[in-house]
Design an enzyme around this catalytic site. Sequence first.
Site, mmCIF file in Angstrom:
data_model
loop_
_atom_site.group_PDB
_atom_site.id
_atom_site.type_symbol
_atom_site.label_atom_id
_atom_site.label_comp_id
_atom_site.label_asym_id
_atom_site.label_seq_id
_atom_site.Cartn_x
_atom_site.Cartn_y
_atom_site.Cartn_z
ATOM 1 N N ASP A 13 1.123 -1.396 -0.041
ATOM 2 C CA ASP A 13 -0.009 -0.164 0.213
ATOM 3 C C ASP A 13 0.447 1.397 -0.080
ATOM 4 O OD1 ASP A 13 -2.448 1.535 0.006
ATOM 5 O OD2 ASP A 13 -1.694 1.850 2.282
ATOM 6 N N GLU A 39 1.352 -0.112 -4.901
ATOM 7 C CA GLU A 39 0.068 0.586 -5.711
ATOM 8 C C GLU A 39 1.890 1.872 -5.481
ATOM 9 O OE1 GLU A 39 -3.534 2.713 -3.922
ATOM 10 O OE2 GLU A 39 -1.891 1.191 -2.317
#
Length: 763
Positions: A434, A487
């Site tokens: 993330d 990401e």
Amino acid sequence: MSMTTIAPEQVNSIVWNQHNDPFEILGSHPIEQDGKTVWAVRAYLPNASAAWVVLPEQRKEYPMQTVHHPQFFECTIETAELANYQLRIKEGEHERVIYDPYAFRSPHLTDFDLHLFKEGNHHRIYEKLGAHPTEIDGVKGVYFAVWAPNARNVSLLADFNLWDGRKNQMRKGRTGVWELFIPEIGVGEHYKYEIKNFEGHIYEKSDPYGFQQEPRPKTASIVTDLNTYSWTDEAWMEKRRRSDPLTQPVSVYEVHLGSWLHASSAEPAKLPNGETEPVVIVSELKPGARFLTYRELADRLIPYVKELGYTHLELLPIAEHPFDGSWGYQVTGYYAPTSRFGSPEDFMYFVDKCHQNDLGVIVDWVPGHFPKDGHGLAFFDGSHLYEHSDPRKGEHKGWGTLVFNYGRHEVSNFLAANALFWFDKYHIDGIRVDAVASMLYNDYCREPGEWLPNKYGGRENLEAADFLRQVNHIIFSYFPGILSIAEESTSWPMVSWPTYTGGLGFNLKWDMGWMHDMLDYFSMDPWFRQFHQNNITFSMWYNHSENFMLALSHDEVVHGKKNIIGKMPGDTWQKLANVRCLFSYMFAHPGKKTMFMSMEFGQWSEWNDWTDLRWDLLQHEAHQRLKRFFQDLNHLYRSEPVLYTQDFAQPGFEWIDCSDNRHSVVSFIRRDQDSDDFAIVVCNFTPQPHSHYRIGVPQKGFYTELFNSDARPYGGSNMGNLGGKWTNDWSLHSHPYSLDLCLPPLGVLILKLDKKKTAEVMG
């Protein structure tokens, strides 16, 4: 028997909990007395009124006396050896017999363990730090170890000592690791660490390496043995080890376990897979509603996702977190699967069941920041241990979280080992890291003057980049065939390139540019799309710079952005057709695929993490047909190697025509890696159908219409090509042959040369 000689200040250092090595005072110590070696035994026993040393093998007891303090007991024993003695303790009207923790002196961590940890290279440090059931000198118990180098004292707080920090003071070893073995306790004990800084301030902390935590709002760690589950996924693991996911189909169903479905004691309701279970669809969490357990999710979620045809499940973070509304992205227990849904063994069962059903498991991993909760990592030992002390480097003010100090070896070791841990202990198949961009840039979401440059004066966080390379190098070294997905929303180069080439070492990167281009394009009125053809074509200009994953994730259906179907223009029919068109183009486009739960049946409302998905929509035919569309699309994708084997190789994609912006039509070829098979893809991005639309093709013959997003079973107008078309000997688009096609409105066609039929007819 006579009393031992010990200074009052030594006793006070124990009584006041100010000694960093209580083993120097407590336990058994050989001393010379009258030319003989005798043993002095000392114990600090708060709440005790009397105590005895018990030698079970000799069936003897020796009374202990209090000279310096009412709860500081001591005696001497004339014996050649003193091992495995016990203490009989009288506390009020109650008595108990225990092994003395301070009789077990051998450290669990070797010098080599500590050396590797200090330099940041102890890949399985989670097998040393934390709480581990073990046996020492024939006595079973639990060994505890915690890194807190700047603490003055560390004690155990636990069920077995009534959460009294005076009773089990720990020993500080080299590199700041505190340790203690507690005999005769085991799995299930609740515990924390009581940490004092040099000002005497007390911090009660959960175990950073704890394998299980109490269900929120409680925060204690729980002693757990992760080596008792019997796995049945050997075939899956061996197959994964020998495979290259970049040449395999990867279609990911992203799910938030806490809001996919809730259970209740209410009347039975229909589940997504059609079964009847005691489940209630809730618009908000009401009394009686609860989370499904990992085992219930295995029985309900896995069949549903398998029916839809996905290859992988991606779970929003399941590491322990205190606040439901964080979706798991503010982690306090990096080594503990959240207890909201059950025990660590329950989660192992869930992953095992996924593998038995040919589903991979990807877990969202959050090494970019952590919350400030008092029981967590923040200010852990009374100092900025895991985070930077300077808020210009150590705090995400916009998120209210802290940033890891990746330059501190023990911190990077904590995180790198954590990534390995989930593959090792839970057999997961991938991580989706993330907010990588927030890690890579010192000025991420910071105004001028609120950040510090690196040593070269730039804004890049060099320590974070090195850390990510370390993580990926480690996990791929141990577990080939897995996925590591970034990401990453910027143009940082070589994110998905191997570390030995200077890349960050991921093997996939989310294509955020494609996502924004697509959602902008599909949200506009189709008439205006002719002026924005570059939204459709631009992704192929940079496609081979990284290994891209096309993702339409949870971030695109929250915070006022609307759900996917709600973004689409037109009436209900056109909205559904646009959804089918978007996802058909996505699955035909190079790159692996991720989509968020609820998109597969056309949920109108945004995702609400406090409620169920709107499963009631599946009683309507239009939503049933959309779900069938996704089933067929996934099965087509998995069955046609042309759509996945060369996602990242230039021969895998070729434009036929990308310049027909007047009609908002594009056409292209997808080629297989291991054969001469290819597919023709034609996309019409407007509601205007086109008859006699001609495109060039490379080979002569009959082209079967494998897929038509406008087919009647999906709720379309059923315009198409009657199963396929023969080529004409008309050259077009630099190809010797062409097809005369009927393009359905807001439709995508996928056609493939039928070699057998072509040979039968043409000889």
